[in-house]
Design an enzyme around this catalytic site. Sequence first.
Site, mmCIF file in Angstrom:
data_model
loop_
_atom_site.group_PDB
_atom_site.id
_atom_site.type_symbol
_atom_site.label_atom_id
_atom_site.label_comp_id
_atom_site.label_asym_id
_atom_site.label_seq_id
_atom_site.Cartn_x
_atom_site.Cartn_y
_atom_site.Cartn_z
ATOM 1 C CG HIS A 56 -0.271 2.867 12.181
ATOM 2 N ND1 HIS A 56 0.276 3.263 10.486
ATOM 3 C CD2 HIS A 56 -2.243 3.417 12.036
ATOM 4 C CE1 HIS A 56 -1.355 3.182 10.245
ATOM 5 N NE2 HIS A 56 -2.087 2.807 10.983
ATOM 6 C CG HIS A 219 -4.375 4.699 6.814
ATOM 7 N ND1 HIS A 219 -4.818 5.836 7.112
ATOM 8 C CD2 HIS A 219 -3.798 3.240 7.993
ATOM 9 C CE1 HIS A 219 -4.816 5.539 8.295
ATOM 10 N NE2 HIS A 219 -4.596 4.318 8.696
#
Length: 333
Positions: A56, A219
């Site tokens: 991320h 995700h």
Amino acid sequence: MDKLINEPTAYVDEMLDGMTATHDGLRRLDGTEVVVRADGPVEGKVAVVTGGGSGHEPTHAGYIGEGMLDGAAAGAVFTSPTADEFAALIEAADGGAGVLCVVKNYEGDVMNFDTGAEMAAMEGVENVEQVVVNDDVAVEDSLYTSGRRGVCGTVLVHKCAGAKAAAGADLEEVARVAEKVVDNVGTMGMALTSCVTPEKGEETFDLAEGEMELGIGIHGEPGVERTETASADEVADTLLDHVLEDLDVAAGEEVVTVVNGMGGTPLSELYIVQRRVAERLDEEGIDVHDAWVGDYMTSLDMKGCSVTVCRVDDELTELLAAPAETPALTVGE
């Protein structure tokens, strides 16, 4: 698999080594995947820490530095760090005034941070508080959560809590400010493509040519709807409608917005989305105090974006404007 990597199993380890080799303000704890301020712990200051799965970036370690985070634990890609890593983080960041753990609402992160705090307490860290961020308005429960997911709004929590801690506030006040942001922020994202994880080397979900996923998680978790690809304005309208409805923002109120890239979207396209977000908010009579555009919380190489809106007042605007010096975000001189 078109990725600039060596062994997939070394992905996080080598990434962290690269970060600390680049940024003098970061230090990695030996034998861990924990990164902290090189000048820490800062004695007498509340430490603000976070952590979660890698993939991320610049979240999480990219926001370590003066005015924001004191440290972050990195898990494997899209996987929570272990409780041992969180314990090491809390112990290393503690400067004697307590530690605030900012946790995105994923079951593994919350559980392991809880256990890590208990382990740190046994080592003498007495004052640890936890704030859980759940700003994703798209879905109530998902593959990884009970309740709403924590996504890009978390960066605003880091900024405000970090600024409050840097100003000398106590742990109770720093936690209060973090909760205040959580209570006033909402985010919704979308994807034009899947992402490819290093270890799998293949797309994490199937998305046909000409399709997009609305309400996607960071995700690659399923969203609320799969539709034909729409224009940038239509995407911006859909995301913004959901967020504004959830927050119940009214005309005359003041907000900060974030148009966040998911890792594979050009900045030019994010500005096109931002153009429509700004236009819509002006039509609604909502005052935009500040607008952030860029990659703040990504999903590897996914093409897509998210839109975050945070209702602000004088306290929050002051904290957002307070000086910060981190690898991924600099505010002020």
